[in-house]
Write a protein that holds these residues in place. Sequence first.
Motif, PDB file in Angstrom:
ATOM      1  N   PHE A  69       0.851  -1.187   0.000  1.00  0.00           N
ATOM      2  CA  PHE A  69       0.000   0.000   0.000  1.00  0.00           C
ATOM      3  C   PHE A  69       0.890   1.241   0.000  1.00  0.00           C
ATOM      4  O   PHE A  69       1.828   1.340   0.777  1.00  0.00           O
ATOM      5  CB  PHE A  69      -0.917   0.002   1.216  1.00  0.00           C
ATOM      6  N   ALA A  70       0.542   2.200  -0.846  1.00  0.00           N
ATOM      7  CA  ALA A  70       1.364   3.392  -0.985  1.00  0.00           C
ATOM      8  C   ALA A  70       1.133   4.387   0.136  1.00  0.00           C
ATOM      9  O   ALA A  70       1.983   5.232   0.407  1.00  0.00           O
ATOM     10  CB  ALA A  70       1.093   4.062  -2.332  1.00  0.00           C
ATOM     11  N   SER A  71      -0.025   4.303   0.796  1.00  0.00           N
ATOM     12  CA  SER A  71      -0.349   5.271   1.837  1.00  0.00           C
ATOM     13  C   SER A  71      -1.418   4.708   2.753  1.00  0.00           C
ATOM     14  O   SER A  71      -2.046   3.676   2.449  1.00  0.00           O
ATOM     15  CB  SER A  71      -0.869   6.574   1.212  1.00  0.00           C
ATOM     16  N   SER A  72      -1.646   5.404   3.856  1.00  0.00           N
ATOM     17  CA  SER A  72      -2.701   4.983   4.778  1.00  0.00           C
ATOM     18  C   SER A  72      -4.073   5.089   4.128  1.00  0.00           C
ATOM     19  O   SER A  72      -4.985   4.327   4.471  1.00  0.00           O
ATOM     20  CB  SER A  72      -2.653   5.832   6.052  1.00  0.00           C
ATOM     21  N   VAL A  73      -4.252   6.001   3.184  1.00  0.00           N
ATOM     22  CA  VAL A  73      -5.533   6.126   2.490  1.00  0.00           C
ATOM     23  C   VAL A  73      -5.847   4.828   1.740  1.00  0.00           C
ATOM     24  O   VAL A  73      -6.968   4.304   1.797  1.00  0.00           O
ATOM     25  CB  VAL A  73      -5.522   7.327   1.517  1.00  0.00           C
ATOM     26  N   ASP A  74      -4.849   4.299   1.034  1.00  0.00           N
ATOM     27  CA  ASP A  74      -5.038   3.041   0.301  1.00  0.00           C
ATOM     28  C   ASP A  74      -5.319   1.892   1.252  1.00  0.00           C
ATOM     29  O   ASP A  74      -6.154   1.023   0.965  1.00  0.00           O
ATOM     30  CB  ASP A  74      -3.796   2.729  -0.533  1.00  0.00           C
ATOM     31  N   LEU A  75      -4.616   1.857   2.380  1.00  0.00           N
ATOM     32  CA  LEU A  75      -4.825   0.800   3.364  1.00  0.00           C
ATOM     33  C   LEU A  75      -6.240   0.862   3.927  1.00  0.00           C
ATOM     34  O   LEU A  75      -6.931  -0.165   4.033  1.00  0.00           O
ATOM     35  CB  LEU A  75      -3.794   0.929   4.487  1.00  0.00           C
ATOM     36  N   VAL A  76      -6.683   2.055   4.292  1.00  0.00           N
ATOM     37  CA  VAL A  76      -8.025   2.218   4.837  1.00  0.00           C
ATOM     38  C   VAL A  76      -9.069   1.757   3.823  1.00  0.00           C
ATOM     39  O   VAL A  76     -10.014   1.037   4.167  1.00  0.00           O
ATOM     40  CB  VAL A  76      -8.275   3.692   5.237  1.00  0.00           C
ATOM     41  N   ALA A  77      -8.910   2.152   2.575  1.00  0.00           N
ATOM     42  CA  ALA A  77      -9.889   1.787   1.547  1.00  0.00           C
ATOM     43  C   ALA A  77      -9.980   0.270   1.394  1.00  0.00           C
ATOM     44  O   ALA A  77     -11.086  -0.288   1.270  1.00  0.00           O
ATOM     45  CB  ALA A  77      -9.510   2.441   0.217  1.00  0.00           C
ATOM     46  N   ALA A  78      -8.836  -0.417   1.416  1.00  0.00           N
ATOM     47  CA  ALA A  78      -8.839  -1.874   1.256  1.00  0.00           C
ATOM     48  C   ALA A  78      -9.470  -2.561   2.466  1.00  0.00           C
ATOM     49  O   ALA A  78     -10.234  -3.519   2.327  1.00  0.00           O
ATOM     50  CB  ALA A  78      -7.412  -2.372   1.044  1.00  0.00           C
ATOM     51  N   LEU A  79      -9.160  -2.070   3.667  1.00  0.00           N
ATOM     52  CA  LEU A  79      -9.741  -2.663   4.873  1.00  0.00           C
ATOM     53  C   LEU A  79     -11.246  -2.395   4.938  1.00  0.00           C
ATOM     54  O   LEU A  79     -12.028  -3.263   5.345  1.00  0.00           O
ATOM     55  CB  LEU A  79      -9.053  -2.096   6.118  1.00  0.00           C
ATOM     56  N   ALA A  80     -11.649  -1.193   4.534  1.00  0.00           N
ATOM     57  CA  ALA A  80     -13.074  -0.856   4.542  1.00  0.00           C
ATOM     58  C   ALA A  80     -13.849  -1.773   3.605  1.00  0.00           C
ATOM     59  O   ALA A  80     -14.994  -2.154   3.874  1.00  0.00           O
ATOM     60  CB  ALA A  80     -13.270   0.604   4.147  1.00  0.00           C
ATOM     61  N   LYS A  81     -13.228  -2.145   2.510  1.00  0.00           N
ATOM     62  CA  LYS A  81     -13.886  -2.988   1.514  1.00  0.00           C
ATOM     63  C   LYS A  81     -14.207  -4.371   2.074  1.00  0.00           C
ATOM     64  O   LYS A  81     -15.159  -5.025   1.645  1.00  0.00           O
ATOM     65  CB  LYS A  81     -12.993  -3.114   0.275  1.00  0.00           C
ATOM     66  N   THR A  82     -13.427  -4.825   3.082  1.00  0.00           N
ATOM     67  CA  THR A  82     -13.700  -6.137   3.680  1.00  0.00           C
ATOM     68  C   THR A  82     -14.972  -6.124   4.507  1.00  0.00           C
ATOM     69  O   THR A  82     -15.599  -7.165   4.712  1.00  0.00           O
ATOM     70  CB  THR A  82     -12.533  -6.594   4.580  1.00  0.00           C
ATOM     71  N   GLY A  83     -15.342  -4.949   5.035  1.00  0.00           N
ATOM     72  CA  GLY A  83     -16.535  -4.838   5.864  1.00  0.00           C
ATOM     73  C   GLY A  83     -16.409  -5.482   7.228  1.00  0.00           C
ATOM     74  O   GLY A  83     -17.411  -5.674   7.926  1.00  0.00           O
ATOM     75  N   LYS A  84     -15.193  -5.804   7.644  1.00  0.00           N
ATOM     76  CA  LYS A  84     -14.997  -6.542   8.891  1.00  0.00           C
ATOM     77  C   LYS A  84     -14.538  -5.688  10.067  1.00  0.00           C
ATOM     78  O   LYS A  84     -14.513  -6.169  11.207  1.00  0.00           O
ATOM     79  CB  LYS A  84     -13.973  -7.665   8.670  1.00  0.00           C
ATOM     80  N   PHE A  85     -14.161  -4.436   9.809  1.00  0.00           N
ATOM     81  CA  PHE A  85     -13.511  -3.669  10.863  1.00  0.00           C
ATOM     82  C   PHE A  85     -14.061  -2.252  10.993  1.00  0.00           C
ATOM     83  O   PHE A  85     -14.448  -1.629  10.006  1.00  0.00           O
ATOM     84  CB  PHE A  85     -12.006  -3.561  10.592  1.00  0.00           C
ATOM     85  N   LYS A  86     -14.045  -1.768  12.238  1.00  0.00           N
ATOM     86  CA  LYS A  86     -14.174  -0.343  12.504  1.00  0.00           C
ATOM     87  C   LYS A  86     -12.769   0.225  12.396  1.00  0.00           C
ATOM     88  O   LYS A  86     -11.841  -0.296  13.034  1.00  0.00           O
ATOM     89  CB  LYS A  86     -14.739  -0.115  13.905  1.00  0.00           C
ATOM     90  N   LEU A  87     -12.585   1.257  11.600  1.00  0.00           N
ATOM     91  CA  LEU A  87     -11.246   1.739  11.286  1.00  0.00           C
ATOM     92  C   LEU A  87     -10.966   3.093  11.923  1.00  0.00           C
ATOM     93  O   LEU A  87     -11.716   4.051  11.738  1.00  0.00           O
ATOM     94  CB  LEU A  87     -11.074   1.839   9.770  1.00  0.00           C
ATOM     95  N   ARG A  88      -9.887   3.146  12.680  1.00  0.00           N
ATOM     96  CA  ARG A  88      -9.389   4.389  13.250  1.00  0.00           C
ATOM     97  C   ARG A  88      -8.087   4.741  12.532  1.00  0.00           C
ATOM     98  O   ARG A  88      -7.364   3.848  12.066  1.00  0.00           O
ATOM     99  CB  ARG A  88      -9.148   4.236  14.753  1.00  0.00           C
ATOM    100  N   VAL A  89      -7.787   6.018  12.456  1.00  0.00           N
ATOM    101  CA  VAL A  89      -6.570   6.463  11.774  1.00  0.00           C
ATOM    102  C   VAL A  89      -5.851   7.491  12.630  1.00  0.00           C
ATOM    103  O   VAL A  89      -6.380   7.973  13.631  1.00  0.00           O
ATOM    104  CB  VAL A  89      -6.894   7.073  10.393  1.00  0.00           C
TER     105      VAL A  89
END
Length: 288
Positions: free
Chosen positions: A116-136
Motif C-alpha cells: 500500500f502506498a499510503s494509509s488512504v489506500d490501506l483504509v480503503a482496502a480494509l473498509a472494503k472487507t466490511g470486517k472492521f471499525k477503522l481508526r486512523v
Amino acid sequence: MTAPRISFEFFPPQSLEASFKLWETVQVLAPMTPEFVSVTYGAGGTTRKLTHEAVATIKRNYGLKVAAHLTCVDASRSETLEIAEAYAAVGVTEIVALRGDAPKGAARFTPHPEGFASSVDLVAALAKTGKFKLRVGAYPERHPDAAVARADVTWLKRKIDAGATSAITQFFFEADTFLRFRDDCAAAGITAPIIPGILPIQSWQGTKNFAARCGAQVPQRLDEGFAAAARDGREALLSLTHCTTLCTRLIEEGVQDLHFYTLNRPELTRDVVRALGIVPDLALSKVA
C-alpha cells in the motif's frame, strides 16, 4: 465536569521482563473500564507476531475491546490483508490503520513495491472487507513529512472519506493546539470524531526527544518548569498536574474521548484518569 470516555495504548513486549510489564499495565488499567485499548505495531513489522499475540491475549483474558495497529511498511498488499484476516479470526473488530514509520536506518517511508502506498489506500482496502471499525492517525501539528501545514487536514479528510470512522491524534502539550486543529477539520467538512492523544510525561528528556521526532512543539514554559521541578524532586507532581490540567481544559471545550499513550507504565495514567473522575470497577479490580 462530566468524566470522559477513555482508551489506552500499549506496545507489545520484546523480552520476558517487558512481557511482565505489559501484563502489569493491563491489570492496573483494565479496571478503569476503557472504551478500547490499542496495541502498536513496530516499524517494518518488527513486532508483527508479538502484536498479534498481545492483541489476542488481552482480548481473551481481559475481555477488553482491542484495536490492533496495522501499517503499510515492508509488506505486500496480500501480506497486510492476511494480517488483518488473522486479527478478524481472533475476534478483533477494530484496526488503527497507519502508514507507519520508516524502518530503522531509512530516512523516510518508501512503499513496498507490492504494498500500500499510503494509509488512504490501506483504509480503503480494509473498509472494503466490511470486517472492521477503522481508526486512523491525525496530526494537530505539522507532520515531519508534510509539505505544508494544511496537508495534515487534507490527508485526514481523505482517510475519513476512504472509510475511517474516527481519528486519534499525535500527542501535544497545549490544549489550544488540539482545539485549533479540531476547528480546521470541522471547516474542511470532517465530521468523524477526532480523539486527542494524551502522553503522560514519564521522562521529560525522553518526551522532548519523542516530540522532536514527530514535530510536536515544546512550550518553553514547560521546559523551564521541568528543569525547576527536577532540582526540587517534583517531576512526578508536575507531570500529574500538567496532564490533568490539559485533559480538564479539553473536556471543558467539549472533548468527550481521551486516548492515553501509556508506554506500558500505568501508574501516572491511572492517577490522571482518577483525577478526572473515573473510578475503577471493583469487580474488574478483583479479577485483575
